[in-house]
Design a protein around this motif. Structure first.
Motif, PDB file in Angstrom:
ATOM      1  N   GLY A 120       0.793  -1.227   0.000  1.00  0.00           N
ATOM      2  CA  GLY A 120       0.000   0.000   0.000  1.00  0.00           C
ATOM      3  C   GLY A 120       0.818   1.266   0.000  1.00  0.00           C
ATOM      4  N   ASP A 132      -4.447   0.987  -0.116  1.00  0.00           N
ATOM      5  CA  ASP A 132      -4.334  -0.201   0.726  1.00  0.00           C
ATOM      6  C   ASP A 132      -5.347  -1.254   0.307  1.00  0.00           C
ATOM      7  OD1 ASP A 132      -2.380   1.063   2.117  1.00  0.00           O
ATOM      8  OD2 ASP A 132      -3.521   1.321   3.966  1.00  0.00           O
ATOM      9  N   ASN A 134      -5.948  -3.819   2.411  1.00  0.00           N
ATOM     10  CA  ASN A 134      -6.592  -4.159   3.688  1.00  0.00           C
ATOM     11  C   ASN A 134      -6.917  -5.640   3.812  1.00  0.00           C
ATOM     12  OD1 ASN A 134      -6.710  -1.443   4.776  1.00  0.00           O
ATOM     13  ND2 ASN A 134      -8.281  -1.032   3.237  1.00  0.00           N
ATOM     14  N   ARG A 157       2.720  -3.749   3.399  1.00  0.00           N
ATOM     15  CA  ARG A 157       2.209  -2.530   4.033  1.00  0.00           C
ATOM     16  C   ARG A 157       0.727  -2.337   3.694  1.00  0.00           C
ATOM     17  NH1 ARG A 157       6.861   1.718   2.106  1.00  0.00           N
ATOM     18  NH2 ARG A 157       6.274   0.739   0.106  1.00  0.00           N
ATOM     19  N   GLY A 158      -0.044  -1.961   4.697  1.00  0.00           N
ATOM     20  CA  GLY A 158      -1.481  -1.778   4.500  1.00  0.00           C
ATOM     21  C   GLY A 158      -2.288  -3.058   4.615  1.00  0.00           C
ATOM     22  N   ASN A 159      -1.651  -4.135   5.102  1.00  0.00           N
ATOM     23  CA  ASN A 159      -2.305  -5.430   5.293  1.00  0.00           C
ATOM     24  C   ASN A 159      -1.852  -5.997   6.633  1.00  0.00           C
ATOM     25  OD1 ASN A 159      -3.434  -5.842   2.341  1.00  0.00           O
ATOM     26  ND2 ASN A 159      -1.296  -5.179   2.123  1.00  0.00           N
TER      27      ASN A 159
END
Length: 527
Positions: A120, A132, A134, A157-159
């Motif tokens: 993300g 993201d 997610n 990133r973002g998870n």
């Protein structure tokens, strides 16, 4: 109540893969089987009566249905000393939140690099041009995930990951050779490891001219052949939860100084939860934290072939209840803190500040340079802890490098390393470092409270306090951070704090934690 049965151990000489080697698992979706043909059992001896053994595992009927569009490939079965299992392979990228439940007789396999979501970017919004995804990967208590070769798990990133085991049923990440029973006490480096990539501040930016600690400062995950980035400016970023987790036989080496370890964090934020983590026989470091804000409670590192705890690139980390034990004559340091990069970069901010309370360190290095090395301008604190050199020939206990590491003034600077209620049982306590003498290191150590460099340990079971340890006055670690709780004794395991190692760990020739759990050479089996 769940019970862990001691596994039936069959020597590797009695195991053979049909039509393929140990790494010859069929491609995803083929439905091919891996079969290990055991020799016929010998005729029983009438006297004495043979000791009953636990029932072997039988394979689950099929792979579970998980979140669409994630499909698990049914790869048939794999057999080893504990029985036969259904193999369900994960896709190369998990694009929707997915749960991998514990199912008796079923193993999950990483078929290669497995990404959780898509990166993300360094910012939590679309200002960096990325959105993201997610995705959360949830792994059920008792589930076992295995891999071989350069396979590894990367949480982008973002998870997030939600790997929440229990003391009775830990989550186990391990190797294929562990499943089929080929491993020995010295096995390591059989797959990659687990990587959590976040967007908290880091230093040593990959981009020339980028300002450390900003969204422009990113780095590539060590050991990743393809882009896997971390870093940003979100201090409270959340990469998920890992609790009651074992990571065994990891540390795949791509090239020199480019390896994965059991657990790698890159720029994870303070919203991430890590506790009850065990690293066993990593061919590189036990854990390595690159930047970010990393808090860990109940951390065990056994048999790492490089460093037990490696901290880098501006990480802010607090750890309480830590056990690190080296395999005899294997590995480098117990602690390696940062890399010396010269006067300018040694003062990069955020400056690393790692703080440890209640550690028991058993050194038995194969390199024998030093058990603990603190350098690169880092701030560091070790309190309420024990360091014993169990090796022969001896390894010096403590080394400090670089004038920036012992300076009293500078950006984001807490002064020289801090030691309080820290005892050393080593033939040689201090050694010269780069621009810091052994005498200077000793003076820094002696300036702390209740330190003892002439300590005689009375530990039992390798890591359990004895009378001498319990007689040492305690330093209040809450003066360092509100993360810490006030202990009643120094060390990782002491009266009133002696059960946290039970249930979720595994035993080995290096150290035994709990007679009720299985060997690290075997898989846990539940009723």
């Amino acid at each position: 109540m769940n019970h862990v049965f001691r596994s039936l151990i069959i020597g590797s000489s009695a195991l053979a893969l049909a039509a393929c080697g140990a790494d010859g698992i069929s491609s995803p979706g083929t439905g091919g089987n891996i079969t290990i043909n055991n020799p016929p059992a010998p005729a029983p001896t009438p006297t004495p009566t043979p000791t009953p053994t636990s029932t072997l595992v039988t394979p689950a009927g099929s792979c579970p249905t998980v979140s669409n569009p994630v499909q698990l490939a049914n790869e048939g079965t794999i057999s080893g000393p504990t029985g036969t299992y259904r193999v369900c392979a994960l896709p190369a990228r998990i694009t929707a939140s997915t749960t991998l439940p514990y199912i008796a007789g079923l193993l999950y396999r990483l078929a290669g690099r497995t990404d959780v979501g898509t990166d993300g970017g360094p910012a939590p919004d679309a200002s960096d041009g990325a959105t993201d995804t997610n995705v959360t990967l949830t792994i059920g208590a008792g589930a076992i995930v295995y891999a071989s070769g350069n396979a590894w798990l990367n949480v982008n990133r973002g998870n997030r990951i939600n790997a929440t085991g229990t003391a009775a049923r830990p989550i186990v990440f391990t190797s294929q050779d562990n499943v089929v029973g080929f491993n020995t006490i010295n096995s390591a480096g059989q797959w990659g490891g687990v990587v959590l990539s976040g967007r908290a501040p880091i230093t040593d930016c990959a981009a020339s001219g980028a300002t450390p600690g900003t969204v422009a400062c990113e780095r590539q995950v060590e050991g990743a052949a393809d882009p896997a980035l971390f870093g940003g400016a979100t201090a409270n970023d959340n990469s998920g939860t890992m609790s009651f987790v074992q990571i065994r036989y990891s540390g795949f080496v791509l090239s020199g100084n480019n390896e994965l370890q059991s657990l790698t964090t890159g720029g994870v934020g303070s919203g991430t939860t890590l506790n009850n983590i065990m690293s066993y026989n990593s061919s590189d470091d036990g854990v390595e934290f690159f930047g970010g804000l990393v808090n860990v409670r109940n951390l065990i590192v056994i048999g790492a072939e490089d460093d037990g705890l490696d901290t880098d690139t501006g990480v802010k980390s607090n750890m309480q209840n830590v056990i690190v034990v080296q395999r005899p004559a294997v590995g480098d340091t117990i602690i390696e803190a940062d890399t010396s990069l010269g006067t300018t970069l040694n003062n990069s901010v955020p400056r690393q500040n790692t703080q440890i309370s209640n550690a028991t360190f058993i050194a038995n290095s194969g390199v024998r340079d030093q058990a603990i090395r603190i350098r690169g301008g880092t701030d560091y604190a070790i309190v309420n802890s024990i360091l014993v050199d169990a090796g022969a020939p001896a390894t010096p206990c403590l080394r400090i490098d670089d004038a920036e590491t012992i300076q009293t003034a500078g950006p984001d600077e807490l002064g020289a390393p801090r030691f309080n209620s820290f005892v050393l049982d080593c033939s040689t306590d201090f050694r010269n470092g780069t621009n810091v003498t052994a005498a200077q290191t000793q003076a820094i150590f002696d300036a702390g409270t209740n330190n003892n460099a002439n300590f005689s340990d009375t530990l039992t079971m390798t890591f359990v306090n004895g009378a001498n340890e319990n007689a040492v006055a305690v330093f209040n670690p809450t003066t360092l951070s509100s993360f810490f709780t006030v202990p009643t004794n120094i060390g990782a395991v002491y009266p009133g704090n002696n059960t946290w190692v039970n249930g979720w760990t595994c035993n080995s020739a290096t150290v035994t934690f709990d007679s009720a759990v299985s060997s690290c050479l075997s898989l846990p089996v539940y009723s």
